[in-house]
Design a protein around this motif. Structure first.
Motif, PDB file in Angstrom:
ATOM      1  N   VAL A  48       0.717-107.702  25.512  1.00  0.00           N
ATOM      2  CA  VAL A  48      -0.271-107.484  26.562  1.00  0.00           C
ATOM      3  C   VAL A  48      -1.642-107.890  26.040  1.00  0.00           C
ATOM      4  N   ALA A  49      -2.331-108.721  26.807  1.00  0.00           N
ATOM      5  CA  ALA A  49      -3.670-109.176  26.404  1.00  0.00           C
ATOM      6  C   ALA A  49      -4.685-108.065  26.639  1.00  0.00           C
ATOM      7  N   ASP A  50      -5.509-107.817  25.630  1.00  0.00           N
ATOM      8  CA  ASP A  50      -6.510-106.750  25.691  1.00  0.00           C
ATOM      9  C   ASP A  50      -7.864-107.333  25.293  1.00  0.00           C
ATOM     10  N   GLU A  51      -8.811-107.324  26.226  1.00  0.00           N
ATOM     11  CA  GLU A  51     -10.126-107.898  25.948  1.00  0.00           C
ATOM     12  C   GLU A  51     -10.919-107.069  24.945  1.00  0.00           C
ATOM     13  N   GLY A  52     -10.441-105.868  24.621  1.00  0.00           N
ATOM     14  CA  GLY A  52     -11.111-105.037  23.628  1.00  0.00           C
ATOM     15  C   GLY A  52     -10.809-105.458  22.195  1.00  0.00           C
ATOM     16  N   LEU A  53      -9.851-106.363  22.016  1.00  0.00           N
ATOM     17  CA  LEU A  53      -9.500-106.846  20.684  1.00  0.00           C
ATOM     18  C   LEU A  53     -10.040-108.256  20.493  1.00  0.00           C
ATOM     19  N   ASN A  54     -10.452-108.573  19.282  1.00  0.00           N
ATOM     20  CA  ASN A  54     -10.938-109.934  19.007  1.00  0.00           C
ATOM     21  C   ASN A  54     -10.405-110.485  17.696  1.00  0.00           C
ATOM     22  N   THR A  55      -9.344-109.897  17.174  1.00  0.00           N
ATOM     23  CA  THR A  55      -8.774-110.336  15.908  1.00  0.00           C
ATOM     24  C   THR A  55      -7.301-109.960  15.861  1.00  0.00           C
ATOM     25  N   LEU A  56      -6.550-110.668  15.019  1.00  0.00           N
ATOM     26  CA  LEU A  56      -5.132-110.367  14.796  1.00  0.00           C
ATOM     27  C   LEU A  56      -4.928-109.652  13.462  1.00  0.00           C
ATOM     28  N   VAL A  57      -5.981-109.068  12.937  1.00  0.00           N
ATOM     29  CA  VAL A  57      -5.915-108.491  11.594  1.00  0.00           C
ATOM     30  C   VAL A  57      -4.915-107.345  11.511  1.00  0.00           C
ATOM     31  N   ASP A  58      -4.678-106.624  12.602  1.00  0.00           N
ATOM     32  CA  ASP A  58      -3.740-105.495  12.555  1.00  0.00           C
ATOM     33  C   ASP A  58      -2.331-105.939  12.173  1.00  0.00           C
ATOM     34  N   PHE A  59      -1.992-107.187  12.459  1.00  0.00           N
ATOM     35  CA  PHE A  59      -0.642-107.657  12.182  1.00  0.00           C
ATOM     36  C   PHE A  59      -0.448-108.032  10.724  1.00  0.00           C
ATOM     37  N   ARG A  60      -1.491-107.897   9.919  1.00  0.00           N
ATOM     38  CA  ARG A  60      -1.317-108.044   8.477  1.00  0.00           C
ATOM     39  C   ARG A  60      -0.693-106.791   7.881  1.00  0.00           C
ATOM     40  N   HIS A  61      -0.819-105.685   8.598  1.00  0.00           N
ATOM     41  CA  HIS A  61      -0.316-104.417   8.086  1.00  0.00           C
ATOM     42  C   HIS A  61       1.015-104.040   8.730  1.00  0.00           C
ATOM     43  N   GLN A  62       1.221-104.416   9.964  1.00  0.00           N
ATOM     44  CA  GLN A  62       2.490-104.151  10.642  1.00  0.00           C
ATOM     45  C   GLN A  62       3.002-105.449  11.231  1.00  0.00           C
ATOM     46  N   ARG A  63       4.155-105.878  10.729  1.00  0.00           N
ATOM     47  CA  ARG A  63       4.700-107.171  11.143  1.00  0.00           C
ATOM     48  C   ARG A  63       6.002-107.033  11.932  1.00  0.00           C
ATOM     49  N   ALA A  64       6.632-105.874  11.916  1.00  0.00           N
ATOM     50  CA  ALA A  64       7.916-105.687  12.604  1.00  0.00           C
ATOM     51  C   ALA A  64       7.755-104.678  13.728  1.00  0.00           C
ATOM     52  N   PHE A  65       8.335-105.007  14.876  1.00  0.00           N
ATOM     53  CA  PHE A  65       8.257-104.134  16.043  1.00  0.00           C
ATOM     54  C   PHE A  65       9.648-104.050  16.674  1.00  0.00           C
ATOM     55  N   ARG A  66      10.052-102.837  16.958  1.00  0.00           N
ATOM     56  CA  ARG A  66      11.392-102.615  17.499  1.00  0.00           C
ATOM     57  C   ARG A  66      11.309-101.695  18.716  1.00  0.00           C
ATOM     58  N   ALA A  67      12.025-102.071  19.767  1.00  0.00           N
ATOM     59  CA  ALA A  67      12.093-101.223  20.955  1.00  0.00           C
ATOM     60  C   ALA A  67      13.258-100.241  20.824  1.00  0.00           C
ATOM     61  N   GLU A  68      13.245 -99.227  21.641  1.00  0.00           N
ATOM     62  CA  GLU A  68      14.237 -98.160  21.552  1.00  0.00           C
ATOM     63  C   GLU A  68      15.595 -98.608  22.102  1.00  0.00           C
ATOM     64  N   ARG A  69      16.649 -98.140  21.470  1.00  0.00           N
ATOM     65  CA  ARG A  69      18.018 -98.436  21.907  1.00  0.00           C
ATOM     66  C   ARG A  69      18.365 -97.628  23.155  1.00  0.00           C
ATOM     67  N   GLY A  70      19.177 -98.223  24.014  1.00  0.00           N
ATOM     68  CA  GLY A  70      19.663 -97.480  25.181  1.00  0.00           C
ATOM     69  C   GLY A  70      20.727 -96.476  24.774  1.00  0.00           C
ATOM     70  N   GLU A  71      20.759 -95.332  25.443  1.00  0.00           N
ATOM     71  CA  GLU A  71      21.751 -94.304  25.111  1.00  0.00           C
ATOM     72  C   GLU A  71      23.115 -94.689  25.675  1.00  0.00           C
ATOM     73  N   ASN A  72      24.147 -94.165  25.033  1.00  0.00           N
ATOM     74  CA  ASN A  72      25.516 -94.389  25.511  1.00  0.00           C
ATOM     75  C   ASN A  72      25.770 -93.624  26.796  1.00  0.00           C
ATOM     76  N   GLY A  73      26.760 -94.108  27.556  1.00  0.00           N
ATOM     77  CA  GLY A  73      27.162 -93.381  28.751  1.00  0.00           C
ATOM     78  C   GLY A  73      27.823 -92.054  28.392  1.00  0.00           C
ATOM     79  N   MET A  74      27.924 -91.162  29.364  1.00  0.00           N
ATOM     80  CA  MET A  74      28.493 -89.830  29.129  1.00  0.00           C
ATOM     81  C   MET A  74      29.511 -89.496  30.210  1.00  0.00           C
ATOM     82  N   SER A  75      30.187 -88.419  30.000  1.00  0.00           N
ATOM     83  CA  SER A  75      31.187 -87.986  30.974  1.00  0.00           C
ATOM     84  C   SER A  75      30.503 -87.562  32.268  1.00  0.00           C
ATOM     85  N   ARG A  76      31.327 -87.273  33.287  1.00  0.00           N
ATOM     86  CA  ARG A  76      30.842 -86.894  34.617  1.00  0.00           C
ATOM     87  C   ARG A  76      30.005 -88.021  35.245  1.00  0.00           C
ATOM     88  N   GLN A  77      30.373 -89.238  34.870  1.00  0.00           N
ATOM     89  CA  GLN A  77      29.746 -90.427  35.434  1.00  0.00           C
ATOM     90  C   GLN A  77      28.226 -90.482  35.186  1.00  0.00           C
TER      91      GLN A  77
END
Length: 349
Positions: A48-77
């Motif tokens: 997402v583009a944010d006009e409040g940022l003007n540098t990519l320096v934060d990505f020197r410290h965090q380079r990996a990003f992972r989204a959450e896994r979907g949960e498995n289905g359960m009984s009772r449909q």
């Protein structure tokens, strides 16, 4: 803050949850049948583009990003809970490409613009979907699909209407201080400017433009000499170039014409199309010459260069003749917008 205009990150969308194999087991219902629910979709990764940022320096410290896994289905449909998306904020003007193929995935040029860079995996189906007249107790369910994983290259290109070119100490930073509220560093040694500075020049209440103070270039910049192509690419988005030249070099030996030719060669080496872009010549430091010599010296340089585009003679440090340039720039952009509107109107059926 340190200016960083390139970064490499790895994104991994969440995997989809697995479908469930389950059967109803309720009192007084001897043949309950299948009731396994579906797995949920995994979370996706968005930029997402944010006009409040003007540098990519934060990505020197965090380079990996992972989204959450979907949960498995359960009984009772019952279906699992969907994975939460991961949203990564980047500066406006960020170009996103895949490192493996160099394919450009997107260009975030407006505040709030979103770009999907990794799609979450789909959830698997529970055994309720495999029930049929011939198979009343299916023991089959599908697995969730894996989320997309890729390595991305982020490249920030300054968004400005006007880009300022010139050798170190030509007076670009002083000029932008004179015409805007920006306060880039000014000193009497080369490479004072180590990162692009943006300044908003306001002509009227509803008329303004953005000017970028591009760090000084030297011979060989297109091949990486000095600050190199790290900053040459920032002129790629500008609509007008101001080429600032020191009309009175202190060493008395530097030839302003040769400096102009050198910058032209670097532009051509980086992207030949930049030479076709409107480029105005600004002779700076006129205050170092006697009043009767100023016009004579400028006209002599213009003649040697065979210059056909607009040129100006200014003293950025005293702000002399700087405002007329701003008025002409605004007029130039107004004419561009008017011509574009007329062309669009003429193209309508």
């Amino acid at each position: 803050m340190q200016f960083v205009d390139e970064a490499t990150i790895r994104v991994h969308a969440g995997n989809g949850g697995n479908g469930c194999v389950s059967f109803r087991r309720e009192k007084f219902i001897p043949f309950g049948g299948p009731d396994g629910g579906d797995g949920a979709s995994g979370g996706s990764v968005w930029l997402v583009a944010d006009e409040g940022l003007n540098t990519l320096v934060d990505f020197r410290h965090q380079r990996a990003f992972r989204a959450e896994r979907g949960e498995n289905g359960m009984s009772r449909q019952m279906s699992g809970k969907g994975g939460t998306d991961t949203v990564i904020r980047v500066p406006v003007g960020t170009v996103v490409s895949a490192t493996e193929t160099d394919e450009i995935i997107g260009d975030l040029t407006e505040h709030g613009q979103r770009l999907l860079v990794a799609q979450g995996g789909r959830g698997g189906q529970g055994n309720i979907h495999f029930k049929s007249s011939t198979n009343r107790a299916p023991r089959k369910a599908t697995q969730g699909t894996p989320g997309e994983e890729r390595e991305l290259r982020l490249e920030l290109k300054v968004l400005a209407d006007v880009g300022m070119l010139g050798f170190p100490n030509a007076g670009k930073s002083t000029f932008i201080r004179a015409v805007s509220a920006a306060t880039p560093k000014v000193a009497d040694y080369p490479f004072t400017t180590l990162q692009p500075h943006l300044g908003v020049v306001r002509i009227e209440t509803d008329k303004s433009f953005v000017v970028a103070d591009i760090p000084g270039l030297i011979e060989g910049a297109a091949e990486g000499a000095g600050l190199g192509i790290q900053f040459l690419k920032h002129v790629a988005r500008t609509r007008l170039l101001l080429h600032v030249v020191d009309i009175a070099p202190l060493d008395g030996e530097t030839d302003p014409v040769e400096q102009v030719r050198t910058i032209e060669n670097e532009l051509n080496g980086f992207d030949p199309e930049l030479l076709d872009r409107p480029r105005w010549l600004v002779f700076n430091k006129m205050d170092l010459l006697a009043p009767e010599e100023q016009q004579k010296a400028a006209k002599a340089l213009v003649k040697r260069l065979k210059w056909k585009q607009p040129w100006y003679l200014v003293s950025a440090i005293s702000r002399e003749n700087t405002w007329p340039i701003c008025l002409d720039i605004q007029r130039f952009f107004d004419e561009q917008r008017r011509d574009a509107a007329e062309a669009a109107e003429a193209a309508r059926p």
